[in-house]
Design a protein around this motif. Structure first.
Motif, short mmCIF file in Angstrom:
data_model
loop_
_atom_site.label_atom_id
_atom_site.label_comp_id
_atom_site.label_asym_id
_atom_site.label_seq_id
_atom_site.Cartn_x
_atom_site.Cartn_y
_atom_site.Cartn_z
N MET B 120 -0.05 -122.82 108.40
CA MET B 120 0.64 -121.60 107.97
C MET B 120 0.31 -121.37 106.51
O MET B 120 -0.53 -122.07 105.96
N CYS B 121 0.95 -120.39 105.87
CA CYS B 121 0.75 -120.21 104.44
C CYS B 121 1.03 -121.54 103.75
O CYS B 121 2.03 -122.19 104.03
N GLN B 122 0.13 -121.94 102.88
CA GLN B 122 0.24 -123.25 102.25
C GLN B 122 1.07 -123.22 100.97
O GLN B 122 1.19 -124.20 100.27
N HIS B 123 1.59 -122.06 100.64
CA HIS B 123 2.44 -121.89 99.45
C HIS B 123 1.82 -122.54 98.22
O HIS B 123 2.37 -123.44 97.59
N CYS B 124 0.64 -122.00 97.91
CA CYS B 124 -0.16 -122.49 96.80
C CYS B 124 0.58 -122.32 95.47
O CYS B 124 1.25 -121.31 95.25
N ALA B 125 0.42 -123.30 94.59
CA ALA B 125 0.95 -123.14 93.24
C ALA B 125 0.07 -122.16 92.44
O ALA B 125 0.55 -121.48 91.54
N ASN B 126 -1.22 -122.12 92.80
CA ASN B 126 -2.13 -121.15 92.18
C ASN B 126 -2.64 -120.21 93.25
O ASN B 126 -3.80 -120.26 93.63
N PRO B 127 -1.78 -119.35 93.77
CA PRO B 127 -2.16 -118.61 94.97
C PRO B 127 -3.17 -117.50 94.71
O PRO B 127 -2.88 -116.56 93.95
N PRO B 128 -4.35 -117.56 95.31
CA PRO B 128 -5.34 -116.49 95.14
C PRO B 128 -4.80 -115.14 95.61
O PRO B 128 -5.14 -114.10 95.04
N CYS B 129 -3.94 -115.16 96.64
CA CYS B 129 -3.40 -113.90 97.15
C CYS B 129 -2.59 -113.19 96.07
O CYS B 129 -2.61 -111.96 95.97
N VAL B 130 -1.88 -113.96 95.25
CA VAL B 130 -1.07 -113.37 94.18
C VAL B 130 -1.99 -112.87 93.06
O VAL B 130 -1.78 -111.80 92.49
N ILE B 145 7.85 -120.63 96.53
CA ILE B 145 7.64 -119.95 97.81
C ILE B 145 6.85 -118.66 97.56
O ILE B 145 7.21 -117.85 96.71
N VAL B 146 5.75 -118.51 98.30
CA VAL B 146 4.92 -117.31 98.13
C VAL B 146 5.34 -116.26 99.15
O VAL B 146 5.46 -116.55 100.35
N LEU B 147 5.60 -115.06 98.67
CA LEU B 147 6.13 -113.99 99.52
C LEU B 147 5.37 -112.70 99.30
O LEU B 147 4.66 -112.54 98.31
N ALA B 162 -8.73 -112.96 100.16
CA ALA B 162 -8.70 -114.02 99.15
C ALA B 162 -8.12 -115.33 99.67
O ALA B 162 -8.46 -116.39 99.16
N CYS B 163 -7.25 -115.28 100.67
CA CYS B 163 -6.61 -116.50 101.15
C CYS B 163 -7.62 -117.41 101.84
O CYS B 163 -8.28 -117.00 102.78
N PRO B 164 -7.74 -118.64 101.39
CA PRO B 164 -8.72 -119.56 101.99
C PRO B 164 -8.29 -120.11 103.34
O PRO B 164 -9.07 -120.79 103.99
N TYR B 165 -7.05 -119.85 103.75
CA TYR B 165 -6.52 -120.49 104.95
C TYR B 165 -6.27 -119.51 106.09
O TYR B 165 -5.66 -119.86 107.08
N LYS B 166 -6.68 -118.28 105.93
CA LYS B 166 -6.45 -117.26 106.95
C LYS B 166 -4.96 -117.22 107.31
O LYS B 166 -4.59 -117.11 108.47
N ALA B 167 -4.14 -117.34 106.28
CA ALA B 167 -2.70 -117.49 106.54
C ALA B 167 -2.00 -116.15 106.71
O ALA B 167 -0.85 -116.10 107.11
N ARG B 168 -2.69 -115.06 106.38
CA ARG B 168 -1.99 -113.78 106.36
C ARG B 168 -2.35 -112.89 107.53
O ARG B 168 -3.46 -112.93 108.03
N SER B 169 -1.40 -112.08 107.91
CA SER B 169 -1.61 -111.11 108.98
C SER B 169 -1.27 -109.72 108.47
O SER B 169 -0.40 -109.57 107.60
#
Ligand code: SF4
Ligand code: SF4
Lengths: 399, 255
Positions: B120-130, B145-147, B162-169
Motif C-alpha cells: 500500500m502507500c508506504q507513507h514516505c518521509a520524503n514522499p515524491p508524490c508530495v 501520514i501521507v494524504l 512520481a510514486c515508486p510503488y504504484k500506490a495511488r489510484s
C-alpha cells in the motif's frame, strides 16, 4: 495580394476558420463528457495515467517554444532573414501553447478546479513551476509581438525578444524536467531530458514554422526565395540530426545502467512501441527528413523540404508516444530481483488504446492552435515579406 | 537492513525545494501545501508543516509487515480496507478500479522462493508524490501520514507518475456508497490513509486489525517502547527500494 480571385479566397478563409472552430468545439464537448462521466470513458487507467491528450499537449507546448526560435534569431541576433518572420513565429507560439495548455487543463480529473491550481502553489513541484512559467511566456510573447508591430515600440523589440528567448529556454527545460524528476521510473529520471527537450523544441518548432509558411506562400501564390529556403532547410537538418544524436545517447546511457536494460530491451526490440520507435521516430521522423534535406535532387526543391518538415512533425508524434506511453506501459520495478504478480497488474506490461473522447480532445487542441493561427495570420497580415536587396546587403543568407 | 530514522536526508528534495522557492519568489503568493488541513490533524500531531520544511514530529506512525506470516491467497486485509474505506466500484476495465492495498506475489529469481505480502502507500518521509503535486493537495501530516486533500486535488495524476510503488489510484467514475468518514471524489487521486480516521480515534488501521495471522504491527516508530519500534530494533527489516532514500513508514520483514 496576388491571389487571382479575392472573393473565392475569402470564402476559403471562412471555411477554414469554421472547420478549425468546429474541431475545437468538438474537443471541448468531448472534455465535458469526460468530466461528467469520469475518465472511465478514456483508455487511460491507473498504470497508464497520461495518454494521448498528453502526447498532443506536450508536442504543442514544446513546439510552441521552439517556433519562437525563429523570432529570437531575428531580434536577438539581428538576422534580417529571421526578423521578417518574427511576427509569424510569435503568433504560432501563442496559438500552439494555447492549444497545448487547453488540452492539459481539460484533461484534469477536476478541470473545474483551475482556480485551485492558480491559487495554491507548491514550490517543490515542477508542475507548479509551470503554472508560473506558461502565463509569463504568454505575456512576454504578447508584449514582444506588440513591440514588433507598433512602430513607436520598435526600439524595445530587441529587449523584449531577448527576455522571451531566455524565458522560452527556461520553459522548455521546465517541461523536460517534469519527466526528469520521476526518478523511480526507468524511462524517465534522466538529467539529459531538459537539454533534449530544448533541442526537440528547436526541431519541431522550425518544422511547424516551415509548413505554415509554405501554406501561406502557396495561399498567396508566392514562392519562397530559394536562398531563404536553403537557409531554413540547413537549420532544420542540423536540429533533426541533433535530436537523433540525443536519442541515441539517451538510450545508450540508459542501457548502460543495469537496472534499465530490461526497459531498453522492451522499447527497442520487444513491444508494441518497437515499431513506433524504429519506423516512426527514427525512420520517418529523422532519417527520411535528413535524406530529403541533404540529397542533391531534393534539397533545393521547396516541395521536398516542406515534406521533410511534415515528416519531422509526424516523427515527433511517434517520439512522444514512445516516450510517454511506452515509458508507462513498462512496469515499475518495485522489487528488483523478483518476478511479481498482483491484482493491480504489478510486473505486467500494460497496453493502451485511446478512446474516441480523448482522441477528440487531443485533436481539439490542434484545432485551437489552427484556428488562432488562421485568424491571426489573416487579421494581422503576418506573411513574411522579404526585401531581397536588404537581405543580400546584410549577408543574412550566406552560409 | 534496519531502517534508520533519517530526517529528510534526500538531497534531491532539498534541491527542488530551493529551486522552487526561487520560482515562487517571482512575486507570487506561496500558500503552504495543505496548511489549512492541519487543523484536522490531531492525534499527537505536532505542528503544521511549513512549505519546504519538515516538522520534527513527536510521533511517526508506521507499519511493520511480516511477509513470513502473510498467508498465501488470503485477502482479508484487502477486504477489510475496501469495506472500511467504501471502495466498491467494479469498472469493466479492472485497471481503472481503485486499489489502496493489494497482495503482491513475489518469486525470487535466484532461488524460486515464493513470498506474498500486502502493498500500500508506504507513507514516505520524503514522499515524491508530495514533492511533485502542483497544488499541495498531496501532503504529509506531521505524524508522517501521507494524504491527499480531496478539496485541492485537481486530478493531474503527476503524483501517480512520481510514486515508486504504484500506490495511488485515480477515481475514474462517479462514486456511490461512500463512507462518510472517508470522503472520496471522482476525478481525484487517492491512496491508503493508514486509516487516519481510526488512528485519530486511537484505533488501529482496518487491515492490521483484520489480519488473522498477526502479520502486521502498527505503532509509533519514534517511541522506543512501542511494539513496532522494539521489533525493528531487534530483527532485520526492509524498506522497499531503500535505494531511493524515501524513508518509508511501512517496513517489511521476511523479504
Ligand atoms: S508510497 Fe507513493 S503515495 Fe505513498 S507517500 Fe510514498 S510516494 Fe507518496
Ligand atoms: S493528482 Fe491531485 S494529489 Fe496528485 S499531484 Fe495532481 S493535484 Fe496533487
Amino acid at each position: 495580394m496576388l491571389t487571382p480571385n479575392p472573393r473565392h479566397e475569402e470564402g476559403l478563409f471562412y471555411l477554414l476558420a469554421a472547420i478549425g472552430g468546429l474541431v475545437s468545439a468538438i474537443g471541448l464537448a468531448a472534455a465535458l463528457y469526460m468530466e461528467h462521466s469520469g475518465h472511465v470513458v478514456t483508455g487511460m487507467n491507473n498504470q497508464i495515467v497520461w495518454g494521448l491528450p498528453h502526447v498532443f499537449a506536450i508536442f504543442l507546448i514544446v513546439a510552441a517554444s521552439g517556433v519562437l526560435n525563429v523570432a529570437s534569431m531575428g531580434s536577438v541576433f539581428g538576422r534580417v532573414l529571421y526578423k521578417s518572420r518574427a511576427p509569424l513565429s510569435g503568433l504560432l507560439a501563442l496559438a500552439m501553447i494555447s492549444g497545448g495548455l487547453a488540452i492539459i487543463m481539460l484533461d484534469l480529473g477536476r478541470a473545474d478546479r483551475l482556480m485551485v491550481a492558480a491559487t495554491h502553489f507548491n514550490p517543490t513541484s515542477v508542475f507548479g513551476w509551470n503554472v508560473i512559467l506558461y502565463p509569463v511566456f504568454y505575456g512576454l510573447v504578447a508584449v514582444y509581438l506588440w513591440t514588433m508591430m507598433e512602430r513607436r515600440m520598435n526600439p524595445y523589440s530587441k529587449a523584449a525578444g531577448l527576455a522571451t528567448f531566455v524565458w522560452r529556454v527556461v520553459l522548455t527545460s521546465g517541461t523536460g524536467s517534469i519527466f526528469a524528476f520521476l526518478v523511480a521510473r526507468q524511462a524517465y529520471g534522466s538529467a539529459l531530458l531538459a537539454p533534449m527537450f530544448i533541442i526537440m523544441s528547436f526541431s519541431w518548432g522550425l518544422a511547424v514554422f516551415i509548413v505554415v509558411q509554405a501554406t501561406m506562400y502557396a495561399w498567396n501564390g508566392m514562392t519562397l526565395p530559394p536562398l531563404i529556403l536553403q537557409r531554413l532547410k540547413n537549420l532544420l537538418a542540423t536540429f533533426v540530426a541533433a535530436v537523433l544524436y540525443f536519442t541515441i545517447i539517451l538510450h545508450l546511457v540508459n542501457a548502460y545502467f543495469a537496472k534499465n536494460i530490461a526497459f531498453e530491451y522492451f522499447i527497442l526490440f520487444d513491444s508494441e512501441f518497437t515499431v513506433a520507435f524504429w519506423l516512426g521516430q527514427v525512420l520517418i521522423g529523422s532519417l527520411l527528413p535528413l535524406a530529403l534535406l541533404f540529397h542533391p535532387a531534393t534539397r533545393t526543391k521547396a516541395l521536398w523540404v516542406n515534406l521533410a518538415a511534415l515528416l519531422v512533425i509526424v516523427g515527433a508524434y511517434y517520439q512522444l508516444h514512445v516516450f510517454i506511453i511506452g515509458g508507462q506501459a513498462f512496469p515499475l520495478d518495485i522489487f528488483p530481483g523478483y518476478n511479481v504478480k498482483s491484482s493491480f497488474f504489478d510486473g505486467a506490461v500494460d497496453s493502451y488504446s485511446a478512446s474516441l473522447p480523448e482522441i477528440l480532445l487531443a485533436v481539439g487542441g490542434l484545432g485551437i492552435a489552427f484556428t488562432m493561427t488562421t485568424i491571426g495570420v489573416r487579421v494581422l497580415h503576418f506573411l513574411p515579406q522579404d526585401d531581397l536587396a536588404e537581405l543580400e546587403a546584410a549577408g543574412g543568407i550566406t552560409d | 537492513m534496519t531502517a534508520p530514522q533519517i530526517p529528510d536526508s534526500n538531497p534531491r528534495r532539498a534541491f527542488i525545494a530551493a529551486a522552487g522557492a526561487g520560482v515562487a519568489g517571482l512575486g507570487f503568493t506561496v500558500i503552504a501545501p495543505g496548511l489549512h488541513l492541519m487543523a484536522v490533524g490531531q492525534a499527537n500531531a505536532a505542528e503544521a508543516r511549513k512549505a519546504g520544511t519538515v516538522a520534527s514530529p513527536a510521533v511517526r506512525w508506521g507499519l511493520l509487515i511480516d511477509a513470513n506470516k502473510c498467508a498465501p491467497g488470503c485477502t482479508k486485509c484487502i477486504d477489510a480496507c475496501h469495506t472500511e474505506n467504501g471502495i466498491s466500484e467494479k469498472l469493466p476495465d479492472a485497471r481503472q478500479n481503485s486499489q489502496w492495498i493489494r497482495k503482491i506475489e513475489l518469486v525470487d529469481r535466484r532461488n524460486g522462493r515464493k513470498t506474498e505480502l500486502p502493498m500500500m502507500c508506504q507513507h514516505c518521509a520524503n514522499p515524491p508524490c508530495v514533492d511533485v503535486c502542483p497544488t499541495g493537495a498531496s501532503m504529509k501530516r506531521a505524524d508522517g501520514i501521507v494524504l491527499v486533500d480531496r478539496h485541492t486535488c485537481i486530478g493531474c495524476r503527476y503524483c501517480m507518475m512520481a510514486c515508486p510503488y504504484k500506490a495511488r489510484s485515480f477515481v475514474h467514475a462517479p462514486l456511490t456508497q461512500q463512507n462518510p468518514e472517508v470522503p472520496r471524489g471522482q476525478g481525484c487521486v487517492e491512496s491508503c490513509t493508514l486509516c487516519v480516521h481510526r488512528v485519530d480515534k486511537g484505533q488501529q488501521p482496518a487491515c492490521v486489525e483484520s489480519c488473522p495471522e498477526g502479520a502486521m504491527t502498527f505503532g509509533d516508530l519514534n517511541d522506543p517502547a512501542s511494539a513496532i519500534a522494539k521489533r525493528i530494533a531487534s530483527v532485520p527489516t526492509t524498506q522497499v527500494r531503500a535505494d531511493l532514500r524515501l524513508n518509508q513508514g511501512v517496513r517489511y520483514e521476511g523479504i
